[in-house]
Scaffold this active site. Sequence first.
Site, PDB file in Angstrom:
ATOM      1  N   SER A  41       0.874  -1.178   0.000  1.00 36.16           N
ATOM      2  CA  SER A  41       0.000   0.000   0.000  1.00 36.16           C
ATOM      3  C   SER A  41       0.908   1.223   0.000  1.00 36.16           C
ATOM      4  O   SER A  41       0.984   1.984   0.945  1.00 36.16           O
ATOM      5  CB  SER A  41      -0.990  -0.037   1.172  1.00 36.16           C
ATOM      6  OG  SER A  41      -0.431   0.393   2.373  1.00 36.16           O
ATOM      7  N   HIS A 146      -3.042  -6.055   2.331  1.00 41.46           N
ATOM      8  CA  HIS A 146      -2.179  -7.084   2.914  1.00 41.46           C
ATOM      9  C   HIS A 146      -2.860  -8.443   3.055  1.00 41.46           C
ATOM     10  O   HIS A 146      -2.243  -9.393   3.507  1.00 41.46           O
ATOM     11  CB  HIS A 146      -1.665  -6.640   4.291  1.00 41.46           C
ATOM     12  CG  HIS A 146      -0.834  -5.395   4.232  1.00 41.46           C
ATOM     13  ND1 HIS A 146      -0.541  -4.627   5.329  1.00 41.46           N
ATOM     14  CD2 HIS A 146      -0.223  -4.790   3.194  1.00 41.46           C
ATOM     15  CE1 HIS A 146       0.213  -3.606   4.969  1.00 41.46           C
ATOM     16  NE2 HIS A 146       0.407  -3.683   3.671  1.00 41.46           N
ATOM     17  N   GLU A 155      -4.939  -2.098   9.165  1.00 41.96           N
ATOM     18  CA  GLU A 155      -4.220  -2.692  10.303  1.00 41.96           C
ATOM     19  C   GLU A 155      -4.852  -2.318  11.639  1.00 41.96           C
ATOM     20  O   GLU A 155      -5.065  -1.139  11.915  1.00 41.96           O
ATOM     21  CB  GLU A 155      -2.757  -2.210  10.313  1.00 41.96           C
ATOM     22  CG  GLU A 155      -1.999  -2.634   9.078  1.00 41.96           C
ATOM     23  CD  GLU A 155      -0.609  -1.995   8.971  1.00 41.96           C
ATOM     24  OE1 GLU A 155       0.020  -1.741  10.014  1.00 41.96           O
ATOM     25  OE2 GLU A 155      -0.179  -1.753   7.835  1.00 41.96           O
ATOM     26  N   GLU A 197       1.789  -9.388   7.021  1.00 43.36           N
ATOM     27  CA  GLU A 197       2.607  -9.005   8.179  1.00 43.36           C
ATOM     28  C   GLU A 197       2.369  -9.916   9.377  1.00 43.36           C
ATOM     29  O   GLU A 197       2.744  -9.592  10.497  1.00 43.36           O
ATOM     30  CB  GLU A 197       2.307  -7.554   8.565  1.00 43.36           C
ATOM     31  CG  GLU A 197       2.674  -6.574   7.458  1.00 43.36           C
ATOM     32  CD  GLU A 197       2.313  -5.134   7.787  1.00 43.36           C
ATOM     33  OE1 GLU A 197       1.666  -4.891   8.824  1.00 43.36           O
ATOM     34  OE2 GLU A 197       2.686  -4.254   6.990  1.00 43.36           O
ATOM     35  N   ASP A 233      -3.939   1.547  11.679  1.00 46.69           N
ATOM     36  CA  ASP A 233      -3.466   2.164  10.433  1.00 46.69           C
ATOM     37  C   ASP A 233      -4.600   1.977   9.434  1.00 46.69           C
ATOM     38  O   ASP A 233      -4.836   0.870   8.954  1.00 46.69           O
ATOM     39  CB  ASP A 233      -2.177   1.505   9.912  1.00 46.69           C
ATOM     40  CG  ASP A 233      -1.738   2.110   8.577  1.00 46.69           C
ATOM     41  OD1 ASP A 233      -2.393   3.070   8.109  1.00 46.69           O
ATOM     42  OD2 ASP A 233      -0.741   1.621   7.999  1.00 46.69           O
ATOM     43  N   GLU A 274      -2.963   6.026  12.345  1.00 42.83           N
ATOM     44  CA  GLU A 274      -2.123   6.273  11.169  1.00 42.83           C
ATOM     45  C   GLU A 274      -2.978   6.376   9.912  1.00 42.83           C
ATOM     46  O   GLU A 274      -3.935   5.613   9.748  1.00 42.83           O
ATOM     47  CB  GLU A 274      -1.115   5.118  11.046  1.00 42.83           C
ATOM     48  CG  GLU A 274      -0.153   5.268   9.889  1.00 42.83           C
ATOM     49  CD  GLU A 274       0.772   4.053   9.768  1.00 42.83           C
ATOM     50  OE1 GLU A 274       1.057   3.393  10.789  1.00 42.83           O
ATOM     51  OE2 GLU A 274       1.178   3.754   8.632  1.00 42.83           O
ATOM     52  N   ASP A 301       1.753   8.576   7.193  1.00 42.93           N
ATOM     53  CA  ASP A 301       2.618   7.635   6.457  1.00 42.93           C
ATOM     54  C   ASP A 301       2.555   8.024   4.976  1.00 42.93           C
ATOM     55  O   ASP A 301       3.441   8.738   4.474  1.00 42.93           O
ATOM     56  CB  ASP A 301       2.129   6.202   6.705  1.00 42.93           C
ATOM     57  CG  ASP A 301       2.786   5.158   5.814  1.00 42.93           C
ATOM     58  OD1 ASP A 301       3.786   5.475   5.162  1.00 42.93           O
ATOM     59  OD2 ASP A 301       2.289   4.019   5.751  1.00 42.93           O
ATOM     60  N   LYS A 326       9.915   5.468   7.039  1.00 48.99           N
ATOM     61  CA  LYS A 326      10.285   4.268   6.277  1.00 48.99           C
ATOM     62  C   LYS A 326      11.438   4.677   5.361  1.00 48.99           C
ATOM     63  O   LYS A 326      11.213   5.378   4.364  1.00 48.99           O
ATOM     64  CB  LYS A 326       9.106   3.799   5.420  1.00 48.99           C
ATOM     65  CG  LYS A 326       7.915   3.240   6.193  1.00 48.99           C
ATOM     66  CD  LYS A 326       6.715   3.061   5.251  1.00 48.99           C
ATOM     67  CE  LYS A 326       5.603   2.225   5.862  1.00 48.99           C
ATOM     68  NZ  LYS A 326       4.361   2.293   5.038  1.00 48.99           N
ATOM     69  N   HIS A 354       8.610  -0.981   9.409  1.00 48.80           N
ATOM     70  CA  HIS A 354       8.852  -1.993   8.382  1.00 48.80           C
ATOM     71  C   HIS A 354       7.978  -1.715   7.161  1.00 48.80           C
ATOM     72  O   HIS A 354       7.175  -0.792   7.155  1.00 48.80           O
ATOM     73  CB  HIS A 354       8.528  -3.385   8.942  1.00 48.80           C
ATOM     74  CG  HIS A 354       7.061  -3.586   9.259  1.00 48.80           C
ATOM     75  ND1 HIS A 354       6.523  -4.806   9.578  1.00 48.80           N
ATOM     76  CD2 HIS A 354       6.006  -2.717   9.310  1.00 48.80           C
ATOM     77  CE1 HIS A 354       5.233  -4.701   9.798  1.00 48.80           C
ATOM     78  NE2 HIS A 354       4.893  -3.448   9.639  1.00 48.80           N
ATOM     79  N   LYS A 377       7.048   0.146  14.304  1.00 45.34           N
ATOM     80  CA  LYS A 377       5.974  -0.688  13.755  1.00 45.34           C
ATOM     81  C   LYS A 377       6.621  -1.810  12.963  1.00 45.34           C
ATOM     82  O   LYS A 377       7.231  -1.579  11.920  1.00 45.34           O
ATOM     83  CB  LYS A 377       5.076   0.177  12.858  1.00 45.34           C
ATOM     84  CG  LYS A 377       3.827  -0.545  12.433  1.00 45.34           C
ATOM     85  CD  LYS A 377       2.815   0.397  11.813  1.00 45.34           C
ATOM     86  CE  LYS A 377       2.901   0.376  10.326  1.00 45.34           C
ATOM     87  NZ  LYS A 377       1.624   0.695   9.658  1.00 45.34           N
TER      88      LYS A 377
HETATM   89  P1  PGA Z   1       3.130  -1.186   2.895  1.00 45.64           P
HETATM   90  O1  PGA Z   1       2.110  -0.664   3.984  1.00 45.64           O
HETATM   91  O2  PGA Z   1       4.412  -1.545   3.507  1.00 45.64           O
HETATM   92  O3  PGA Z   1       2.381  -2.333   2.283  1.00 45.64           O
HETATM   93  O4  PGA Z   1       3.244  -0.041   1.918  1.00 45.64           O
HETATM   94  C1  PGA Z   1       2.338  -0.559   5.326  1.00 45.64           C
HETATM   95  C2  PGA Z   1       1.696   0.688   5.838  1.00 45.64           C
HETATM   96  O5  PGA Z   1       0.789   1.245   5.195  1.00 45.64           O
HETATM   97  O6  PGA Z   1       2.104   1.170   6.887  1.00 45.64           O
HETATM   98 ZN    ZN Z   2       0.650   2.938   6.828  1.00 44.04          ZN
END
Ligand code: PGA
Ligand code: ZN
Length: 401
Positions: A41, A146, A155, A197, A233, A274, A301, A326, A354, A377
Amino acid sequence: MSLIDTATSRKILDSRGNATIEVEILTENGYGMVAAPSGASTGEHEVQAFPEGGVDASIRIFDDEICAQLIGMDVTEQRVIDTLLHQIDGTPNFSRIGGNLAVATSLAVARAGASCLGMPLYKYVGGALTEKIPKPLGNLIGGGRHAIGGTDIQEFLVISTSDKASDNVFGNAKAHMMVGQTLKERLPGSAIGRGDEGAWVAPLSNEDALSLLADVCDRASSELGFKVRPALDIAASEFYVNGVYKYKDKELSPEKQVEFVAGLVEQYDLHILEDPLEQNDFQGYARLTEMVGDKCLVVGDDLFVTNKERLAKGIEMGATNSILIKPNQVGTLTDTIETVELAKKNGFETVISHRSAETTDDSIAHLGVAFGSYAIKTGAVGGERIAKLNELIRIEEDLEA
Ligand code: PGA
Ligand code: ZN
């Protein structure tokens, strides 16, 4: 000073079964190896993970254009090397060489630099006074991109809030186990699985998943003796279509989405929220943060994609009070550090993270400690997730020694 002797890149597997890139750097007395993760995503403003031609194209570019330039450079000159990666790429978003090639190279250089000085990565990046270990934030129930057939909110997470990292790692794992047990009891005969995940995937509505999560948080908190708190999230950009948020059972206008999400924070006492809104609605974020920012961390994010210009705009508008970090969204360690510094200077919390496809690389555990992040996370269970969680336990031991 320690000069780079050898630089190698290779194609390896990630946890979704796709190919990713790993880079290895050798100096006369140092060594570093790092693999890049991948998102599903992804935010539309992230750097491009791989060029046209995928991992193979990145590896060709590494061999033909990057390797020879790195050899002979001082491995501790992180900023110079990261600038060189941008120069070789020549685009604003690493679309020619690939952000994942950039991040694996940049972090492998940092690991080799740390190794030359006989230091762990967290101390090399964070300095001698580093002491805070981020609290693990783990995904327990999931859906979105996911998991097939899961919730539309991506999430449902928990964060254990003891002062001890090892207690928190086991706290989240316990809550994960309790969710699995509860699902088996409440949905007898249903297929229950796990997403990318390691979060549970089951036929649940968002509300069912939230109340189950809240119940597990209460039970886990009283068993463990410290608070285990719920978080979300929402990854709202993934279901924002033609100006509305399209849930399986309803459609919400941007204004109604703000009210809906603010209501969830109240009702479930969410600690972290998030990506509650789509990735370009800075104004909506500012309204929401005004409403709930004193009760929870509102984390951007996809909104910020670890990019310091987007963060600067968010700070100016009061869009959130926190940012997800990230490194592969932005491509180099130097870029990541600049964003973290801007966040901290403005009183924003950082949450290191992650990606949904990972390897056993544990660099983000070190970076989270180096940055003094509030949370990390990185899931609750699963080999590629526990690689980071167990490293936190080792870092805690090292800090206490
Ligand atoms: P992604 O998503 O690692 O699949 O992009 C994780 C998130 O949205 O935090
Ligand atoms: Zn996110």
